[in-house]
Design an enzyme around this catalytic site. Structure first.
Site, mmCIF file in Angstrom:
data_model
loop_
_atom_site.group_PDB
_atom_site.id
_atom_site.type_symbol
_atom_site.label_atom_id
_atom_site.label_comp_id
_atom_site.label_asym_id
_atom_site.label_seq_id
_atom_site.Cartn_x
_atom_site.Cartn_y
_atom_site.Cartn_z
ATOM 1 N N GLY A 14 0.510 -4.711 1.207
ATOM 2 C CA GLY A 14 -0.387 -5.314 0.227
ATOM 3 C C GLY A 14 0.134 -6.047 -1.117
ATOM 4 O O GLY A 14 -1.017 -6.461 -1.970
ATOM 5 N N GLU A 16 3.700 -5.409 7.686
ATOM 6 C CA GLU A 16 3.377 -3.809 7.858
ATOM 7 C C GLU A 16 3.102 -4.062 9.566
ATOM 8 O O GLU A 16 3.150 -2.739 10.110
ATOM 9 C CB GLU A 16 1.392 -4.576 8.014
ATOM 10 N N GLU A 63 -0.031 -9.608 -0.140
ATOM 11 C CA GLU A 63 -1.563 -9.735 -0.544
ATOM 12 C C GLU A 63 -2.661 -9.888 -1.719
ATOM 13 O O GLU A 63 -2.956 -10.812 -2.337
ATOM 14 C CB GLU A 63 -2.196 -8.746 0.701
ATOM 15 N N ALA A 79 1.105 -1.675 0.075
ATOM 16 C CA ALA A 79 -0.052 0.583 -0.335
ATOM 17 C C ALA A 79 0.631 1.358 0.405
ATOM 18 O O ALA A 79 2.001 1.339 0.597
ATOM 19 C CB ALA A 79 -1.142 -0.070 1.556
#
Ligand SMILES: CCCCCCCCCCCCC[C@H](O)CC(=O)SCCNC(=O)CCNC(=O)[C@H](O)C(C)(C)COP(=O)(O)OP(=O)(O)OC[C@H]1O[C@@H](n2cnc3c(N)ncnc32)[C@H](O)[C@@H]1OP(=O)(O)O
Length: 725
Positions: A106, A129, A109, A67
């Site tokens: 992310g 994270e 993910e 992200a």
């Protein structure tokens, strides 16, 4: 066929494969525009009847760094990650992730939402994270636990470690590793599975494999995490989210993941850790008060380096240099010391190599008793005993022996680098490199420049630090540089608190609960009390403890506590002698035990000096120790010794155990509120007018008068302040 408009490029390749390339340099972070691009391009690929399969990859050989962290502090817009990844997983055509470079957070993910993952052998994967004060909240905790099992998922998610492609294959995170072009391999592979049902490839539908010792496992991990987290909440939330994966159906687990993320996302800890992430990178963009800076200063090439003096620091530095692949000449004039050092260095290199599964760099090092051996090196790091006369002598020998242009670095924790440089024919080639012990392990390096150091010399030392895997911070020359200078008021307040009624245990507990790995007294015992004693003697602060009363505790016009000196006079140097602020079972042992002798000694000391003990709470310990340290940080900024608050914070987080989830001392000050820090310093200064360190710095006053701007705007105030001096 190709669509280049968005931040996810769409191309049809091999006739039937929709290739989606994330393009958001440098790491293809999943910004709002990238997410929108992915949503649009996936929809396009799935609705195109010619397309049989889809491959997702990243531009420039880098899959995705996760992200976009910069978006976290803003009003986030654009399509959310979770439904985007769910839609990919639900696709009725095979979607393959082609992972080159990194797939982190992310990014991983996203890959876990794909039906297959093919990684290049040099790729690295992970869910870091937790290091940002968050958890993998785009399904990472739920999918990874289902894919690789709870124990392995817990390990990856609670530590944030990156794994290699080979490790990822072994864990079952990826399906294939290739040495070839991963995108091409993925395209071919996607066609081979086109037309097949993807039902068995949707990780969210997998049951989570449950370990037999489920409760014991979670209890054990939770205990370990709480212990090492030192008050950080993200690692605990990570364990809770994985537990949800193991105990709840996927959709419920996702709800729990989101719930936990919402708590973390809005916490001060996440802000602090994300600040650290950017601060760590910002310090590489160094600048000197002369205007010289990183972009315009070209480092000199360093192929061969030398280390002079093979005590503890010299050995660690030799190991760190050899591990970067440099040729190292290690010089120690004492034969016995040289032999011992050679054995110790080889041992450290062998253990390090074993850990990383590589060959030890033993042949990179040549040992010598003769300083002439350094004649051809590009850079020397002198690491002899911390004594100005000795260092000056060594430097003079070096400048006679070394080829012209050799950079001369001194490893010192406090000596005047400029004074040393001034004795040399080429002062512009002299810089300080303050390593932290053990030098091959500790991440921090202070690169100390004097007014005469050339920008090229600073650039070279900074680049070498980076190559050695250090977080290097360029700082100006002053007593103690940044880290140790700020430590002085911190230590001093701790001593004063003992005089006023605290115990080492109370002070340490307050600091450890704050998040330091060790309180100030346990840390002093570990480092050795004699080090500070030697410095205080050199500064003529130590006097025979004949007198009593307040006047006996004034030195050079300010309040002084002789407590540390008195302990040293008794031969209590800390762990190495088995006694210091605590007692130890035997010299060298590490477990600090409360010492009744020390408590009686404090009682007697207070009585002798007419000090009436009072009750001191944790809040006072934190305010006195930490605010005095922070105040010195403001003085350092005022003096231009550190270019900005980030430099100070990085030094404290990487070198002094300041808890990362509190962002560093200056960030912490900004969170507490500058007005509050000022008010408390004024309060303590009134109570202790003979302590100059408690006198609030002019810059702190100026910042408060400027309405306490956010930390990223302090530099403007500092600049204005300095221009008015
Ligand atoms: C009421 C409120 C409710 C709130 C609910 C909230 C819902 C929010 C939902 C969000 C869901 C998010 C889910 C996801 O799990 C979260 C994440 O993915 S967090 C990000 C995780 N990723 C990382 O931590 C990786 C970080 N990057 C790195 O480790 C390294 O950069 C790298 C990728 C290994 C590359 O290393 P290097 O080659 O050495 O390069 P640099 O490190 O120097 O980086 C270069 C440059 O890029 C910037 N950068 C790197 N990564 C990111 C990133 N992820 N986002 C933004 N910018 C990034 C880096 O800062 C450098 O730039 P510079 O700072 O030098 O300008």
């Amino acid at each position: 066929m190709c669509d280049k408009g968005s931040m996810a490029q769409y191309t049809r390749v091999s006739g039937f494969v929709g290739l989606i390339t994330l393009q958001n340099p440098p790491v293809n972070a999943l910004s709002a525009a990238v997410r929108q691009g992915i949503v649009d391009m996936v929809e396009r690929a799935l609705s195109d009847p010619i397309v049989k399969s889809v491959v997702i990859c990243g531009q420039n050989g880098n899959f995705c760094g996760g992200a976009d962290i910069k978006e976290f502090g803003t009003n986030m817009s654009g399509p959310p990650l979770v439904p985007m990844i769910d839609a990919i997983e639900a696709a009725n055509k095979p979607v393959v992730a082609a992972i080159e470079g990194s797939a982190l957070g992310g990014g991983l993910e996203l890959a876990l939402g794909c039906h297959y993952r093919i990684a290049h052998s040099k790729a690295r994967l992970g869910l870091p994270e937790v290091t940002l004060g968050l958890l993998p909240a785009a399904g990472g905790t739920q999918r990874l636990s289902r894919l690789i099992g709870v124990p392995a998922a817990l390990n990856l998610i609670t530590t944030g470690i990156h794994v290699t492609a080979a490790q990822a294959l072994q864990l079952g995170i990826v399906d294939q590793v290739t040495d070839h072009n991963a995108v091409e391999v993925a395209v071919t592979f996607s066609l081979s599975v086109a037309g097949q049902s993807m039902d068995a490839r949707r990780i969210s539908t997998y049951p989570c494999p449950l370990p037999s010792d489920f409760d014991a496992l979670f209890e054990g991990v939770m205990q370990k995490v709480r212990q090492s987290a030192r008050g950080a909440i993200a690692p605990v939330a990570c364990v809770q989210a994985v537990r949800a994966a193991a105990t709840l159906p996927y959709t419920k687990g996702m709800e729990r993941e989101q719930e936990l993320m919402a708590t973390l996302f809005t916490s001060g800890q996440a802000r602090a850790q994300q600040y650290c992430f950017f601060a760590q990178r910002a310090v590489g963009r160094w600048r000197m008060p002369s205007g010289a800076r990183w972009e315009t200063s070209k480092p000199m090439p360093v192929h061969k380096a030398a280390v002079i003096g093979l005590g503890t620091m010299g050995r660690g530095i030799t190991v760190a240099l050899a591990q970067t692949g440099l040729s190292v000449v290690a010089v120690e004039t004492q034969e016995k010391q040289l032999m011992e050092a050679k054995q110790a260095v080889s041992g450290m290199l062998e253990r390090g190599a074993k850990r990383h599964g590589v060959a030890p760099m033993l042949d990179r090092i040549s040992y010598s008793q003769n300083i002439q051996a350094v004649a051809e090196v590009d850079l020397v790091i002198e690491a002899v005993f911390e004594d100005m006369a000795l260092k000056t002598e060594v430097f003079q020998q070096l400048s006679a022996v070394c080829k012209p242009g050799t950079l001369l670095c001194t490893n010192t924790s406090a000596l005047d680098v400029d004074k040393l440089a001034s004795e040399m024919p080429n002062p512009e080639l002299v810089v300080g490199m303050h390593f932290f012990a053990p030098a091959h392990v500790m991440k921090l390096l202070e690169v100390v420049y004097g007014p005469r150091s050339s920008p090229q010399a600073v650039a070279t030392a900074m680049q070498l630090g980076k190559k050695m895997g250090k977080v290097s911070v360029a700082v100006g020359n002053c007593r103690g540089f940044v880290g140790n200078r700020m430590l002085m008021p911190y230590l001093q307040q701790a001593f004063f608190l003992l005089e006023e009624g605290a115990t080492p245990e109370l002070v340490d507990r307050a600091l450890e609960e704050f998040g330091f790995p060790m309180g100030v007294f346990r840390m002093s015992d570990l480092s050795g009390l004699d080090i500070g004693w030697r410095v205080r003697k050199r500064d003529e602060l130590v006097e025979p403890d004949m007198a009593s009363g307040q006047s006996a505790r004034i030195r050079q016009g300010s309040r002084y506590s002789p407590l540390g000196d008195l302990l040293c006079e008794q031969g209590r140097f800390g762990q190495k002698t088995g006694q210091g602020w605590y007692r130890y079972d035997k010299p060298g042992s590490r477990v600090a035990r409360s010492d009744p002798w020390l408590h009686s000694f404090l009682v007697e000391y207070r009585a002798r000096h007419g000090l009436v003990p009072r009750s001191i709470d944790h809040q006072e310990v934190l305010e006195r120790c930490l605010y005095a340290l922070i105040n010195e940080g403001f003085r350092i900024l005022e003096d231009g010794i550190a270019a900005g608050p980030e430099d100070i914070d990085v030094i404290y987080v990487f070198g002094y155990g300041w808890p990362r989830h509190r962002g560093g001392p200056m960030f912490y000050a900004s969170m507490v509120g500058l007005a509050k820090i000022l008010e408390r310093l004024e309060h303590y200064q009134q109570a202790h007018p003979d302590v100059p360190y408690l006198q609030p710095s002019s810059l702190l006053r100026r910042l408060v008068a400027s309405d306490s701007p956010p930390i990223h705007r302090w530099r403007e105030v500092i600049k204005k302040y300095q221009s008015q001096l």
